[in-house]
Write an enzyme that holds these catalytic residues in place. Sequence first.
Site, PDB file in Angstrom:
ATOM      1  N   LYS A  48      24.774  -9.633  16.910  1.00 31.25           N
ATOM      2  CA  LYS A  48      24.684  -8.532  15.969  1.00 31.25           C
ATOM      3  C   LYS A  48      26.019  -8.267  15.283  1.00 31.25           C
ATOM      4  CE  LYS A  48      21.954  -6.024  19.377  1.00 31.25           C
ATOM      5  NZ  LYS A  48      22.017  -4.846  20.254  1.00 31.25           N
ATOM      6  N   GLY A  49      27.085  -8.794  15.870  1.00 29.40           N
ATOM      7  CA  GLY A  49      28.433  -8.404  15.465  1.00 29.40           C
ATOM      8  C   GLY A  49      28.784  -8.619  14.007  1.00 29.40           C
TER       9      GLY A  49
ATOM     10  N   GLU B 231      30.096 -15.395  11.202  1.00 29.02           N
ATOM     11  CA  GLU B 231      30.374 -14.845  12.537  1.00 29.02           C
ATOM     12  C   GLU B 231      31.377 -13.693  12.394  1.00 29.02           C
ATOM     13  OE1 GLU B 231      29.622 -14.198  15.467  1.00 29.02           O
ATOM     14  OE2 GLU B 231      29.999 -15.935  16.744  1.00 29.02           O
ATOM     15  N   ASP B 232      31.352 -12.764  13.344  1.00 26.05           N
ATOM     16  CA  ASP B 232      32.318 -11.659  13.284  1.00 26.05           C
ATOM     17  C   ASP B 232      33.712 -12.101  13.715  1.00 26.05           C
ATOM     18  OD1 ASP B 232      31.527 -12.033  15.917  1.00 26.05           O
ATOM     19  OD2 ASP B 232      31.182  -9.910  16.352  1.00 26.05           O
TER      20      ASP B 232
ATOM     21  N   ASP C  21      36.535 -16.408  18.989  1.00 25.21           N
ATOM     22  CA  ASP C  21      37.379 -16.099  20.144  1.00 25.21           C
ATOM     23  C   ASP C  21      37.588 -17.418  20.895  1.00 25.21           C
ATOM     24  OD1 ASP C  21      38.666 -14.405  22.040  1.00 25.21           O
ATOM     25  OD2 ASP C  21      36.835 -14.112  23.150  1.00 25.21           O
TER      26      ASP C  21
ATOM     27  N   LYS D 107      40.634 -15.223  16.383  1.00 25.62           N
ATOM     28  CA  LYS D 107      41.550 -14.920  17.501  1.00 25.62           C
ATOM     29  C   LYS D 107      41.972 -16.252  18.125  1.00 25.62           C
ATOM     30  CE  LYS D 107      40.225 -11.201  20.171  1.00 25.62           C
ATOM     31  NZ  LYS D 107      39.573 -10.614  21.372  1.00 25.62           N
TER      32      LYS D 107
ATOM     33  N   PHE E  92      41.577  -6.630  22.078  1.00 21.26           N
ATOM     34  CA  PHE E  92      40.149  -6.377  21.914  1.00 21.26           C
ATOM     35  C   PHE E  92      39.922  -5.388  20.778  1.00 21.26           C
ATOM     36  CE2 PHE E  92      35.811  -5.230  22.761  1.00 21.26           C
ATOM     37  CZ  PHE E  92      35.276  -6.481  23.050  1.00 21.26           C
TER      38      PHE E  92
ATOM     39  N   ASP F 295      31.635  -4.721  18.627  1.00 21.04           N
ATOM     40  CA  ASP F 295      31.341  -3.694  19.629  1.00 21.04           C
ATOM     41  C   ASP F 295      32.112  -3.900  20.920  1.00 21.04           C
ATOM     42  OD1 ASP F 295      29.893  -6.056  20.548  1.00 21.04           O
ATOM     43  OD2 ASP F 295      28.889  -4.714  21.944  1.00 21.04           O
TER      44      ASP F 295
ATOM     45  N   ARG G   3      30.223  -0.128  16.699  1.00 23.57           N
ATOM     46  CA  ARG G   3      29.873  -1.003  15.575  1.00 23.57           C
ATOM     47  C   ARG G   3      29.903  -0.262  14.245  1.00 23.57           C
ATOM     48  NH1 ARG G   3      27.809  -5.823  17.733  1.00 23.57           N
ATOM     49  NH2 ARG G   3      26.520  -5.648  19.584  1.00 23.57           N
TER      50      ARG G   3
END
Length: 194
Positions: A58-59, A114-115, A118, A146, A167, A174, A180
């Site tokens: 959902k990000g 994509e958000d 990582d 990141k 973070f 989220d 969010r």
Amino acid sequence: METGVLDNPTNHICFEADASIKSILYTKEELDSAVANLGKKISNDYKGKELIVVCVLKGSVIFFSDLIRNISCDCKIDFIGASSYGCETQSSGVIRMYKDLDLDIKDKHVLIVEDILDTAKTMDYLIHMLKGKKPAGLKICTLLDKKARREVDVSADYKCFDVANEFVVGYGLDFNEEYRNLPYIGILKEEKYN
Ligand code: IMP
């Protein structure tokens, strides 16, 4: 940061969640401008091609909805549900896929949105899965990168910002399904997850 004392003067709404934010990394205005620039670049690159823009739930949903409104060439959209995080701030490395694409991407140009990249295990999994559907091309677009935490060799074709190993939440990102709705990206106070 106390609610109501955000140091971003352009953010007029005070969110309850402001109090959980250590500092703001990117304001709404900075995000808007970066997303508009990225949209222009993508529009030029995909002009005349059959493009399907895929939102990773959902990000990336907020980023995605802003981005597609800055893509001026014809495109279709679809959604895929995948996640590697439970309630922790560390990736479990186990990808849970809970929604597949609805559209047939065979011979189409696919842009995965994509958000944040990582470890990139989620993206690596999605790339392999989507390549199996034989698209004409597959590229990666991420809001944040990141890099310090990368565990697999995946890099973004399009991105807005690099971020340090902290973070971050807001603008779709989220922690434990919260934050969010913040219109900016901020660093979450450690006391919220320690
Ligand atoms: P990866 O598979 O380790 O690259 O994890 C990617 C997913 O982890 C992202 O789509 C996010 O949902 C989540 N994630 C990684 N870092 C953060 C962060 O700083 N804030 C919020 N979510 C994050």
